[in-house]
Design a protein around this motif. Structure first.
Motif, PDB file in Angstrom:
ATOM      1  N   UNK A  49       0.829  -1.205   0.000  1.00  0.00           N
ATOM      2  CA  UNK A  49       0.000   0.000   0.000  1.00  0.00           C
ATOM      3  C   UNK A  49       0.864   1.256   0.000  1.00  0.00           C
ATOM      4  N   UNK A  50       1.934   1.244   0.794  1.00  0.00           N
ATOM      5  CA  UNK A  50       2.832   2.396   0.853  1.00  0.00           C
ATOM      6  C   UNK A  50       3.489   2.634  -0.506  1.00  0.00           C
ATOM      7  N   UNK A  51       3.903   1.547  -1.158  1.00  0.00           N
ATOM      8  CA  UNK A  51       4.537   1.676  -2.475  1.00  0.00           C
ATOM      9  C   UNK A  51       3.546   2.231  -3.497  1.00  0.00           C
ATOM     10  N   UNK A  52       2.306   1.752  -3.447  1.00  0.00           N
ATOM     11  CA  UNK A  52       1.278   2.257  -4.360  1.00  0.00           C
ATOM     12  C   UNK A  52       1.014   3.739  -4.116  1.00  0.00           C
ATOM     13  N   UNK A  53       0.909   4.144  -2.847  1.00  0.00           N
ATOM     14  CA  UNK A  53       0.670   5.557  -2.527  1.00  0.00           C
ATOM     15  C   UNK A  53       1.811   6.434  -3.037  1.00  0.00           C
TER      16      UNK A  53
END
Length: 56
Positions: A40-44
Motif C-alpha cells: 500500500x505504501x509503495x502504491x501511494x
C-alpha cells in the motif's frame, strides 16, 4: 524530453491519457484488501509521483 516532444498548453495527448489510466489503475489496486502495508505504501508513493507529473 525535447521541446518538440512537449505538448502545447491545453493540448491533451496520448501520453496524458496513458498516465491518467495508469493512475486510475493504481488507485483501484490500492482499494484491494489483500495488500500488505508495504505494498500500500509503495502504491501511494507511485500515485503521488504520477499526480505530480500530471499536475493534479
Amino acid at each position: 524530453m525535447s521541446d518538440s516532444d512537449k505538448a502545447t498548453p491545453g493540448q491533451y495527448t496520448c501520453n496524458d491519457y496513458r498516465q491518467e489510466m495508469i493512475l486510475l489503475g493504481l488507485r483501484q489496486k490500492l482499494q484491494r484488501s489483500d495488500l500488505t502495508d508495504a505494498e500500500k505504501a509503495k502504491l501511494r508513493e507511485e500515485i503521488s509521483r504520477l499526480e505530480t507529473a500530471i499536475g493534479f
